[in-house]
Write a protein that holds these residues in place. Structure first.
Motif, PDB file in Angstrom:
ATOM      1  N   HIS A   1     -69.236 -16.324  32.105  1.00  0.00           N
ATOM      2  CA  HIS A   1     -70.279 -15.721  32.775  1.00  0.00           C
ATOM      3  C   HIS A   1     -69.542 -14.861  33.787  1.00  0.00           C
ATOM      4  N   PHE A   2     -68.404 -14.895  34.291  1.00  0.00           N
ATOM      5  CA  PHE A   2     -67.776 -13.970  35.153  1.00  0.00           C
ATOM      6  C   PHE A   2     -67.414 -12.599  34.552  1.00  0.00           C
ATOM      7  N   VAL A   3     -67.048 -12.756  32.951  1.00  0.00           N
ATOM      8  CA  VAL A   3     -66.988 -11.667  32.308  1.00  0.00           C
ATOM      9  C   VAL A   3     -68.059 -10.843  32.423  1.00  0.00           C
ATOM     10  N   THR A   4     -69.233 -11.450  32.222  1.00  0.00           N
ATOM     11  CA  THR A   4     -70.491 -10.585  32.075  1.00  0.00           C
ATOM     12  C   THR A   4     -70.888 -10.197  33.625  1.00  0.00           C
ATOM     13  N   ASN A   5     -70.859 -10.753  34.480  1.00  0.00           N
ATOM     14  CA  ASN A   5     -71.183 -10.570  35.821  1.00  0.00           C
ATOM     15  C   ASN A   5     -70.158  -9.386  36.423  1.00  0.00           C
ATOM     16  N   ASP A   6     -68.754  -9.574  36.226  1.00  0.00           N
ATOM     17  CA  ASP A   6     -67.975  -8.824  36.796  1.00  0.00           C
ATOM     18  C   ASP A   6     -67.932  -7.237  36.262  1.00  0.00           C
ATOM     19  N   PHE A   7     -68.488  -7.249  34.681  1.00  0.00           N
ATOM     20  CA  PHE A   7     -68.551  -6.184  34.367  1.00  0.00           C
ATOM     21  C   PHE A   7     -69.776  -5.377  34.985  1.00  0.00           C
TER      22      PHE A   7
ATOM     23  N   LEU B   1     -70.292  -8.988  25.533  1.00  0.00           N
ATOM     24  CA  LEU B   1     -70.881  -9.435  27.057  1.00  0.00           C
ATOM     25  C   LEU B   1     -72.198 -10.328  26.733  1.00  0.00           C
ATOM     26  N   SER B   2     -73.009  -9.809  25.517  1.00  0.00           N
ATOM     27  CA  SER B   2     -74.319 -10.626  25.442  1.00  0.00           C
ATOM     28  C   SER B   2     -73.761 -11.853  24.893  1.00  0.00           C
ATOM     29  N   ALA B   3     -72.791 -12.074  24.033  1.00  0.00           N
ATOM     30  CA  ALA B   3     -72.594 -13.576  23.671  1.00  0.00           C
ATOM     31  C   ALA B   3     -72.020 -14.319  24.980  1.00  0.00           C
ATOM     32  N   ALA B   4     -71.224 -13.822  25.834  1.00  0.00           N
ATOM     33  CA  ALA B   4     -70.680 -14.496  26.923  1.00  0.00           C
ATOM     34  C   ALA B   4     -71.998 -15.227  27.819  1.00  0.00           C
ATOM     35  N   GLY B   5     -73.192 -14.127  27.989  1.00  0.00           N
ATOM     36  CA  GLY B   5     -74.368 -14.422  28.488  1.00  0.00           C
ATOM     37  C   GLY B   5     -75.173 -15.489  27.894  1.00  0.00           C
ATOM     38  N   GLY B   6     -74.941 -15.595  26.737  1.00  0.00           N
ATOM     39  CA  GLY B   6     -75.724 -16.715  25.719  1.00  0.00           C
ATOM     40  C   GLY B   6     -74.918 -18.123  26.229  1.00  0.00           C
ATOM     41  N   VAL B   7     -73.661 -18.223  26.154  1.00  0.00           N
ATOM     42  CA  VAL B   7     -72.860 -19.203  26.763  1.00  0.00           C
ATOM     43  C   VAL B   7     -73.347 -20.030  27.976  1.00  0.00           C
ATOM     44  N   ALA B   8     -73.554 -18.786  29.239  1.00  0.00           N
ATOM     45  CA  ALA B   8     -73.608 -19.366  30.335  1.00  0.00           C
ATOM     46  C   ALA B   8     -74.937 -19.637  30.460  1.00  0.00           C
ATOM     47  N   VAL B   9     -76.007 -19.275  29.829  1.00  0.00           N
ATOM     48  CA  VAL B   9     -77.452 -19.643  30.057  1.00  0.00           C
ATOM     49  C   VAL B   9     -77.553 -21.064  29.411  1.00  0.00           C
ATOM     50  N   ALA B  10     -76.743 -21.207  28.119  1.00  0.00           N
ATOM     51  CA  ALA B  10     -76.940 -22.370  27.499  1.00  0.00           C
ATOM     52  C   ALA B  10     -76.349 -23.708  28.231  1.00  0.00           C
ATOM     53  N   TYR B  11     -75.399 -23.220  28.820  1.00  0.00           N
ATOM     54  CA  TYR B  11     -74.860 -24.397  29.969  1.00  0.00           C
ATOM     55  C   TYR B  11     -75.956 -24.730  30.924  1.00  0.00           C
ATOM     56  N   VAL B  12     -76.408 -23.809  31.553  1.00  0.00           N
ATOM     57  CA  VAL B  12     -77.255 -24.144  32.671  1.00  0.00           C
ATOM     58  C   VAL B  12     -78.618 -25.164  32.258  1.00  0.00           C
ATOM     59  N   PHE B  13     -78.988 -24.570  30.963  1.00  0.00           N
ATOM     60  CA  PHE B  13     -80.452 -25.081  30.551  1.00  0.00           C
ATOM     61  C   PHE B  13     -80.168 -26.509  29.914  1.00  0.00           C
ATOM     62  N   LEU B  14     -78.975 -26.553  29.217  1.00  0.00           N
ATOM     63  CA  LEU B  14     -78.548 -27.987  28.427  1.00  0.00           C
ATOM     64  C   LEU B  14     -77.600 -28.976  28.994  1.00  0.00           C
ATOM     65  N   HIS B  15     -77.003 -28.439  30.170  1.00  0.00           N
ATOM     66  CA  HIS B  15     -76.041 -29.342  30.809  1.00  0.00           C
ATOM     67  C   HIS B  15     -76.663 -29.321  32.496  1.00  0.00           C
TER      68      HIS B  15
ATOM     69  N   VAL C   1     -76.932 -18.140  37.938  1.00  0.00           N
ATOM     70  CA  VAL C   1     -76.579 -18.062  36.869  1.00  0.00           C
ATOM     71  C   VAL C   1     -77.593 -17.212  35.889  1.00  0.00           C
ATOM     72  N   VAL C   2     -78.704 -17.988  35.880  1.00  0.00           N
ATOM     73  CA  VAL C   2     -79.691 -17.431  34.940  1.00  0.00           C
ATOM     74  C   VAL C   2     -80.135 -15.961  35.431  1.00  0.00           C
ATOM     75  N   LEU C   3     -80.359 -15.671  36.636  1.00  0.00           N
ATOM     76  CA  LEU C   3     -80.707 -14.372  37.161  1.00  0.00           C
ATOM     77  C   LEU C   3     -79.670 -13.355  36.775  1.00  0.00           C
ATOM     78  N   ASN C   4     -78.308 -13.768  37.144  1.00  0.00           N
ATOM     79  CA  ASN C   4     -77.141 -12.770  36.883  1.00  0.00           C
ATOM     80  C   ASN C   4     -77.031 -12.434  35.501  1.00  0.00           C
ATOM     81  N   VAL C   5     -77.310 -13.520  34.718  1.00  0.00           N
ATOM     82  CA  VAL C   5     -77.287 -13.293  33.178  1.00  0.00           C
ATOM     83  C   VAL C   5     -78.366 -12.297  32.608  1.00  0.00           C
ATOM     84  N   LEU C   6     -79.505 -12.622  32.887  1.00  0.00           N
ATOM     85  CA  LEU C   6     -80.817 -12.024  32.476  1.00  0.00           C
ATOM     86  C   LEU C   6     -80.843 -10.574  32.934  1.00  0.00           C
ATOM     87  N   LYS C   7     -80.349 -10.429  34.303  1.00  0.00           N
ATOM     88  CA  LYS C   7     -80.509  -8.935  34.940  1.00  0.00           C
ATOM     89  C   LYS C   7     -79.445  -8.150  33.990  1.00  0.00           C
ATOM     90  N   GLU C   8     -78.567  -8.625  33.429  1.00  0.00           N
ATOM     91  CA  GLU C   8     -77.485  -7.682  32.705  1.00  0.00           C
ATOM     92  C   GLU C   8     -78.003  -7.400  31.099  1.00  0.00           C
TER      93      GLU C   8
END
Length: 243
Positions: free
Chosen positions: A153-159, A34-48, A209-216
């Motif tokens: 991101h959906f994996v983290t969010n839906d969990f 879950l933590s790994a999935a969150g890292g991917v989503a945040v990287a996508y937002v900030f780098l893309h 995405v940023v909020l939903n990852v970080l709140k998890e």
């Protein structure tokens, strides 16, 4: 490209429908996946996503009839709006859960809050599904980067959503969310919004995405894993920079 985007939409829907079967995620301390999935989503937002928005400032200014600085402020205000909206939803869930617990009605949010929560995430899903076909940057690599990041991101969010709503999620919410993301893809096939609207949608989704990852990841009771988050964020960032 249409077939590939549809496959990703189907993958997103399968994540919603099957999150309850991913038993390996339900553990304490928090699953490293879950933590790994969150890292991917945040990287996508900030780098893309955010750099892509910045690169189109002139286009935004021309479309909106404003200066570049004003256009830039508007786009990033949408990202802030996405973050604030989903923070408000998270706060509403916590308040509702506390209220029902104090009234000896269990520990789940009340029905009204449930519908507001799932309704908001359905809109979120429609936008994400729509953007499978309409993004700032087109091409196969762009679709792959977006699809992988949003699926994880959906994996983290839906969990998190399933923890919030439990039986209601399995019985009702997962079907609504799966239908919403497929509906967003279908809307993308039928409607082609102007470029400026695509940018604004991307901005809103970036904040969400940023909020939903970080709140998890941030609450102490999550017992999150730092290194899986950091390592996958760094690895995905390098991949995005390379392509």
């Amino acid at each position: 490209m249409t077939i590939t985007s549809l496959l990703f939409a189907g993958l997103f829907a399968l994540v919603h429908l099957g999150i309850g079967r991913m038993r390996f995620l339900d553990q304490a301390p928090r699953s490293r996946w879950l933590s790994a999935a969150g890292g991917v989503a945040v990287a996508y937002v900030f780098l893309h996503v955010l750099p892509e928005l910045a690169a189109h400032q002139q286009t935004f200014a021309e479309e909106l009839g404003t200066s570049k600085a004003t256009a830039e402020g508007l786009v990033y205000s949408l990202a802030l709006t996405g973050l604030v909206v989903f923070y408000g939803l998270e706060r509403a869930i916590r308040v509702s859960r506390k209220r029902t617990a104090e009234g000896n009605h269990g520990h789940l949010p009340d029905a009204g809050t449930f519908w507001i929560h799932i309704g908001s995430f359905s809109v979120y899903n429609v936008i994400i599904g729509y953007l499978l076909l309409h993004r700032e940057e087109t091409g196969g690599w762009s679709l792959l980067a977006y699809g992988v990041a949003m699926a994880l991101h959906f994996v983290t969010n839906d969990f998190g959503l399933r923890q919030d709503h439990q039986e209601r999620y399995d019985r009702i919410a997962r079907w609504i969310l799966a239908g919403a993301v497929l509906g967003g893809w279908l809307l993308g096939r039928l409607a082609d919004l102007p470029e400026i609207w695509i940018a604004l949608l991307f901005g809103f989704i970036a904040g969400g995405v940023v909020l939903n990852v970080l709140k998890e990841e941030l609450p102490e009771d999550r017992e999150s894993r730092l290194w899986p988050f950091v390592c996958t964020a760094a690895a995905y960032a390098l991949l995005l920079l390379a392509i």
